[in-house]
Design a protein around this motif. Structure first.
Motif, PDB file in Angstrom:
ATOM      1  N   VAL A 157       0.827  -1.207   0.000  1.00 17.24           N
ATOM      2  CA  VAL A 157       0.000   0.000   0.000  1.00 17.24           C
ATOM      3  C   VAL A 157       0.859   1.254   0.000  1.00 17.24           C
ATOM      4  O   VAL A 157       0.596   2.214  -0.733  1.00 17.24           O
ATOM      5  CB  VAL A 157      -0.953   0.000   1.208  1.00 17.24           C
ATOM      6  CG1 VAL A 157      -1.643   1.351   1.361  1.00 17.24           C
ATOM      7  CG2 VAL A 157      -1.994  -1.100   1.059  1.00 17.24           C
ATOM      8  N   TYR A 352      -1.467   2.416   5.355  1.00 18.23           N
ATOM      9  CA  TYR A 352      -2.107   1.107   5.528  1.00 18.23           C
ATOM     10  C   TYR A 352      -3.232   1.162   6.564  1.00 18.23           C
ATOM     11  O   TYR A 352      -4.359   0.713   6.311  1.00 18.23           O
ATOM     12  CB  TYR A 352      -1.035   0.090   5.938  1.00 18.23           C
ATOM     13  CG  TYR A 352      -1.557  -1.261   6.337  1.00 18.23           C
ATOM     14  CD1 TYR A 352      -1.898  -2.213   5.381  1.00 18.23           C
ATOM     15  CD2 TYR A 352      -1.704  -1.605   7.684  1.00 18.23           C
ATOM     16  CE1 TYR A 352      -2.375  -3.467   5.749  1.00 18.23           C
ATOM     17  CE2 TYR A 352      -2.172  -2.847   8.063  1.00 18.23           C
ATOM     18  CZ  TYR A 352      -2.508  -3.773   7.094  1.00 18.23           C
ATOM     19  OH  TYR A 352      -2.976  -5.004   7.465  1.00 18.23           O
ATOM     20  N   GLN A 466      -5.926  -2.003  -2.172  1.00 19.77           N
ATOM     21  CA  GLN A 466      -5.627  -1.345  -3.441  1.00 19.77           C
ATOM     22  C   GLN A 466      -6.834  -0.563  -3.945  1.00 19.77           C
ATOM     23  O   GLN A 466      -6.713   0.599  -4.367  1.00 19.77           O
ATOM     24  CB  GLN A 466      -5.211  -2.387  -4.477  1.00 19.77           C
ATOM     25  CG  GLN A 466      -4.927  -1.831  -5.854  1.00 19.77           C
ATOM     26  CD  GLN A 466      -4.435  -2.894  -6.802  1.00 19.77           C
ATOM     27  OE1 GLN A 466      -3.253  -3.070  -6.992  1.00 19.77           O
ATOM     28  NE2 GLN A 466      -5.360  -3.615  -7.418  1.00 19.77           N
ATOM     29  N   LYS A 469      -7.542   2.587  -1.851  1.00 20.77           N
ATOM     30  CA  LYS A 469      -6.531   3.620  -2.109  1.00 20.77           C
ATOM     31  C   LYS A 469      -6.845   4.345  -3.424  1.00 20.77           C
ATOM     32  O   LYS A 469      -6.758   5.582  -3.506  1.00 20.77           O
ATOM     33  CB  LYS A 469      -5.154   2.952  -2.196  1.00 20.77           C
ATOM     34  CG  LYS A 469      -4.000   3.907  -2.310  1.00 20.77           C
ATOM     35  CD  LYS A 469      -3.620   4.503  -0.978  1.00 20.77           C
ATOM     36  CE  LYS A 469      -2.373   5.375  -1.097  1.00 20.77           C
ATOM     37  NZ  LYS A 469      -2.008   5.996   0.175  1.00 20.77           N
TER      38      LYS A 469
END
Length: 512
Positions: A157, A352, A466, A469
């Motif tokens: 991340v 994270y 993922q 984000k």
């Protein structure tokens, strides 16, 4: 005379066999039209004939198999039916959570990929983890599991995803917004996924998300090889594609060329890894396999292809449908924006721990995948006779197709509003603490989007990290506005994954 016979035999097969199936399909289509006109009441169940089974119904619904079988299975009292494929073949199709748990967990050792799947996909996937059972599968899973611990996920991340988002994705969206370009967002997300999986799994950067959006022979060959490989599943006769392969004609000849290109490219990745073993990322997934002492070059190539398939397609497909659904549900989009702003002031502070805490965004992604699971149907073959918990008989060799696409649309599980995009169905308010949202999970047999049991997806948490984000980085800056011609809704294309047919054209607009 013998030479003449040998030379003319392929020509006979090339001419007569396709002509036979063309005539048969047209004849069956007329029978179907006739039976439809004479029947005043619609019946979701396909009519079955001797020898050919439900051939003409399969022919009619070949391009929408997931949607069609979903309509049938939801109309049954036990969410299960048997589909007669003809020529002695049949599938049990189920959306019953008890049956799914039985197949994926309780009687796991009786249900395998099976010869039909592995034979169909062997040319493309070889002995990669998605195409094997038993010890071969167990070995690859045991090696892979080390890449999905908390330390690896945190690194993923905060380094790999961060650099791809800030260095490539956002500049491309910024340029599209400034110049009012229409982007194929599905393609953009696939490029993102391809770069990411290559970096994390192989220590290799293909840079497909560079500003010029370069065309790469590897990815083009990979995409077309996947399409042609999965087309084999839609072949309505058991031997048609095998005859074409034996004669090296048509789509099978093309597939052979494409697979050679894919394998050659994968071989170059492996050679580069061997030449550069001391580079950053030398302890990536590919390095773990190569240092195990149990992987030759052919198996290493199979592993590379399987990892690309896992990392490129599923996450990009999930996000493509998510952004389309969000464009139709501004209230949910506003809730996600509030959560993003509360979580961090900018992307650099979104590490994270912060990403894991994005509860409403997580629920929204789950809700999107409920309606459009990246893998809409999956199947396992019975190694011996069995009974499912609802009493359905499963004979040896029969494939049990479990149906995540249908399971996300069952009213008695999700309520009368199952067709609505409502992330709140995954949430409840905590007492005290200002009524913060708390995520309420569904068991993996009711919601088998990431499979379940011993084969549950190792990359589940990595995928969510993922996706969250990307969502945070994109929505903080831009609106993703669909630009489908005539305001049409996207169509799900038949493949191993639920990709949008013809891509997802969008316009990128700056937020205030």
């Amino acid at each position: 005379m013998m030479v003449d016979i040998q030379l003319s035999t392929p020509l006979i097969f090339c001419t007569i066999i396709p002509l036979f199936f063309l005539i048969l399909s047209k004849l069956l289509k007329r029978i179907q039209e006739s039976s439809t006109q004479s029947s005043p009441r619609p019946n979701p169940f396909p009519k079955s004939y001797p020898i050919i089974g439900s051939f003409f119904s399969l022919l009619k619904n070949n391009e929408r198999f997931s949607q069609w079988t979903s309509e049938i299975v939801k109309s049954t009292p036990n969410l299960t039916f048997t589909l007669n494929l003809g020529f002695g073949r049949s599938n049990v199709v189920t959306a019953n959570p008890a049956n799914v748990e039985h197949v994926l967990k309780t009687n796991f050792h009786n249900y395998v990929k099976g010869g039909y799947f592995t034979t169909t996909m062997r040319d493309f996937l070889g002995d990669g983890i998605f195409n094997v059972d038993g010890e071969k599968w167990k070995f690859q899973r045991q090696v892979s599991i080390h890449e999905f611990n908390t330390k690896s996920l945190r690194k993923f991340v905060e380094t790999v995803v961060d650099s791809e988002v800030s260095g490539r994705l956002i500049p491309i969206l910024k340029d599209a917004a400034a110049n009012k370009k229409v982007l194929d967002f599905q393609d953009i997300l696939q490029r993102f996924g391809f770069d990411n999986i290559c970096k994390i799994a192989f220590g290799y950067d293909p840079a497909l998300l560079s500003p010029s959006l370069p065309e790469a022979d590897f990815t083009a060959a990979f995409e077309n090889a996947l399409i042609l490989s999965t087309r084999r599943f839609r072949s309505l006769t058991p031997y048609y594609w095998k005859i074409k392969r034996a004669l090296n004609i048509g789509s099978e000849k093309q597939l052979k060329i494409l697979i050679r290109r894919v394998r050659d490219s994968a071989r170059e990745i492996i050679k580069e890894k061997k030449r550069n073993t001391d580079s950053i990322g030398s302890m990536d997934l590919l390095s773990r396999f190569m240092s195990s002492g149990h992987v030759d070059e052919d198996l290493a190539i199979d592993i590379v292809i399987s990892m690309i398939l896992a990392g490129r397609d599923t996450t990009s497909v999930a996000l493509t449908w998510f952004f389309w659904l969000l464009s139709k549900n501004p209230d949910a989009e506003n809730e996600i924006l509030k959560e993003i702003e509360k979580t961090s002031e900018d992307d650099s502070a979104l590490g994270y721990d912060e990403v894991k805490g994005m509860v409403y965004t997580h629920a929204s992604l789950c809700e999107s995948m409920r309606l459009y699971p990246p893998v809409p149907v999956d199947a396992k073959a019975a190694e011996s006779d069995d009974f499912l918990p609802d009493g359905t008989v499963v004979k040896k060799g029969v494939r049990v197709v479990y149906h995540p696409y249908a399971m996300g649309r069952v009213e008695k599980v999700w309520g009368r509003d199952w067709a609505e995009f409502r992330p709140e169905r995954w949430l409840e308010r905590e007492e005290g603490d200002q009524g913060k949202w708390r995520f309420v999970n569904k068991d993996s047999y009711t919601y088998p989007v990431f499979q379940a049991g011993p084969r549950i997806c190792l990359g589940k948490e990595m995928s969510f990290l993922q996706m969250k984000k990307i969502v945070a980085a994109v929505l903080r800056r831009y609106r993703v506005v669909p630009a489908l011609e005539g305001g049409k809704e996207p169509v799900m294309r038949m493949s191993l994954t639920a990709r949008m047919q013809d891509g997802f054209p969008v316009r990128i607009e700056h937020r205030n």
